[in-house]
Design an enzyme around this catalytic site. Structure first.
Site, short mmCIF file in Angstrom:
data_model
loop_
_atom_site.label_atom_id
_atom_site.label_comp_id
_atom_site.label_asym_id
_atom_site.label_seq_id
_atom_site.Cartn_x
_atom_site.Cartn_y
_atom_site.Cartn_z
N LEU A 192 0.86 -1.18 0.00
CA LEU A 192 0.00 0.00 0.00
C LEU A 192 0.90 1.24 0.00
O LEU A 192 1.66 1.46 0.93
CB LEU A 192 -0.92 -0.01 1.22
N HIS B 78 49.31 15.53 -12.41
CA HIS B 78 49.14 16.94 -12.05
C HIS B 78 48.27 17.69 -13.06
O HIS B 78 48.56 17.69 -14.25
CB HIS B 78 50.49 17.67 -11.98
N ALA C 20 52.15 17.45 -16.58
CA ALA C 20 51.32 18.43 -15.87
C ALA C 20 50.70 19.41 -16.86
O ALA C 20 51.35 19.89 -17.78
CB ALA C 20 52.17 19.18 -14.85
N TYR D 218 35.87 18.56 -27.22
CA TYR D 218 34.59 19.12 -27.67
C TYR D 218 34.83 20.20 -28.73
O TYR D 218 35.57 21.16 -28.50
CB TYR D 218 33.84 19.71 -26.47
#
Length: 445
Positions: free
Chosen positions: A6, A351, A368, A375
């Protein structure tokens, strides 16, 4: 055996636009806990929905039968709305979507007791303060239930409460439902009246307050969350996991952690995460739905829906986003973000780097400040870095691009074309040195 959950209530006291049964407990909607437990003891599971029925329906597995209670007129009315679910020759277990921690063991005890020959079996408990609960009144071998609002003064000292969990004989329930009236203080149709009609009633007791606690307020939900959190922590401690500060450690109940792993303070491990043996996790770390191998060290970092193999080091201050795979013995250091990429065995990115939509081979050194420029304004493009490549510091790899096996990218390069294996790739202006320029400039000023 059938189980009917329920779950039609709005949950007004939660003060939320979200249906009460969808509020999370240890990372899962409350109703999901109930459905999972019901599925372990019953062959068919049905759910009665009401408030925001379509929203709740989306959270349910497809194998669940769904019924809708248009107007909330009591527990018996909810069961009437699922009348087609009840079969004369089958028993029906009644559960509640906002009482999430009912245990499989208790339900099995109820079913076993019911099969000794009963119209209905009730789960009861004894409480020091039973106010607000219906009381179970025993008269010889007979039982009846009186709601708290209808309880006469002389019976208010009774401490045996009705938890609301029942097993009904299908035949009996179908006969009893049409006889239930709403002649009570609230004008609702109570399922307890069906119990009062029964000739053969059996009782099962529980002393576990958690499994019968219903959630009506956020305060109760937070209390349950805390109780469940500590149960999980105690379970892990008993199984060889070290948790240095339980007060600041949050581990969802579904999480698995191997022995000799150490969890440092301010660590959150959530969802379906699995952590192997002899790991060090934290401090100040969040892990969600991750697969983590043995001998892994993660510190001050966030990991989401990622796979981390054995002997990997992550952090501090790293972020692993969905779809990240870190192969054995790789190292991800401070301020490195990885998204939807595979990092090969023994590869290091220690890094200040972003690696997205990339496939990085074995024993690669990512210097680093390396960025994969994935994109182009319309779509994400892949970067491929083959085994043994060396990416110099402060390099930008403009995808789509491939860096061949053993290739070397000079520091500060912007690479826009593929670099063949064992080749040197440079993409920067030649350095210009003008001797004495500073002194000359000062004289001009």
């Amino acid at each position: 055996m059938r189980a009917l959950v329920l779950a039609a209530g709005k949950g007004t006291r939660m003060k939320s636009k979200i249906p009460k049964v969808l509020h999370p407990l240890s990372g899962r909607p409350m109703i999901e806990w109930v459905i999972e437990t019901a599925g372990k003891v019953a062959q068919k599971v049905g759910v009665v929905l009401g408030f925001e029925a379509e929203l709740v329906r989306k959270a349910l597995p497809e194998w669940v039968d769904v019924f809708v209670q248009g107007e909330q007129l009591g527990t018996a009315h909810a069961v009437m709305c699922a009348k087609d679910f009840i079969e004369p020759g089958d028993d029906v277990l009644i559960l509640y979507g906002d009482v999430p921690l009912i245990s499989e063991n208790t339900l099995k005890r109820m079913i076993e007791e019911h099969r000794k020959g009963a119209d209905v079996t009730i789960l009861v408990a004894d409480l020091e303060d039973p106010s607000g609960y219906g009381r179970v009144i025993q008269d010889g071998d007979k039982y009846r239930i009186i709601e708290d609002t209808d309880l006469p003064e002389e019976l208010k000292s009774v401490t045996t409460i009705n938890t609301g969990f029942y097993v009904f004989s299908g035949d009996f329930l179908l006969r009893a439902l049409p006889e239930i009236k709403n002649e009570n203080a609230k004008g609702e149709y109570y399922l307890t009246d069906a119990v009062n009609f029964a000739e053969k009633v059996r009782v099962v007791r529980t002393d576990d307050l958690l499994e019968i606690t219903g959630v009506n307020t956020r305060k109760t939900l937070v209390w349950l969350e805390e109780q469940l959190r500590m149960r999980k922590i105690e379970e892990l401690l008993e199984n060889g996991v070290t948790i240095l500060d339980p007060a600041t450690t949050y581990i969802h109940y579904s999480v698995e952690i191997g022995m000799d792993t150490v969890i440092y303070p301010m660590t959150f491990i959530e969802g379906k995460s699995r952590v192997g043996e002899n790991c060090e996790i934290g401090p100040m770390t969040r892990i969600v739905d991750c697969e983590i191998g043995n001998n892994v060290k993660i510190t001050r970092s966030e990991c989401f829906k990622s796979v981390i193999e054995d002997d990997v080091s992550v952090g501090p201050f790293a972020r692993l986003r969905e779809g990240t795979i870190l192969k054995k013995s790789s190292k991800i250091g401070n301020f490195v973000e990885i998204k939807k990429s595979t990092i090969g065995e023994g590869t290091k990115a220690q890094h200040l780097s972003y690696i997205g939509d990339a496939f990085v081979g074995k024993n690669v050194n990512v210097g680093a400040g390396t960025i994969t420029c994935n994109y182009d304004g319309k779509k994400k493009n892949p970067t491929f870095i083959e085994d043994g490549a060396f990416i110099g510091s402060n390099s930008s790899l403009v995808a789509p691009v491939r860096i061949g096996k053993g290739a070397l990218i000079g520091a500060g390069s912007v690479i826009t074309e593929d670099v063949p294996p064992y080749s040197l790739g440079l993409g920067r202006a030649r350095q210009v040195v003008k001797e004495g320029w500073v002194l000359k400039k000062r004289k001009e000023e």
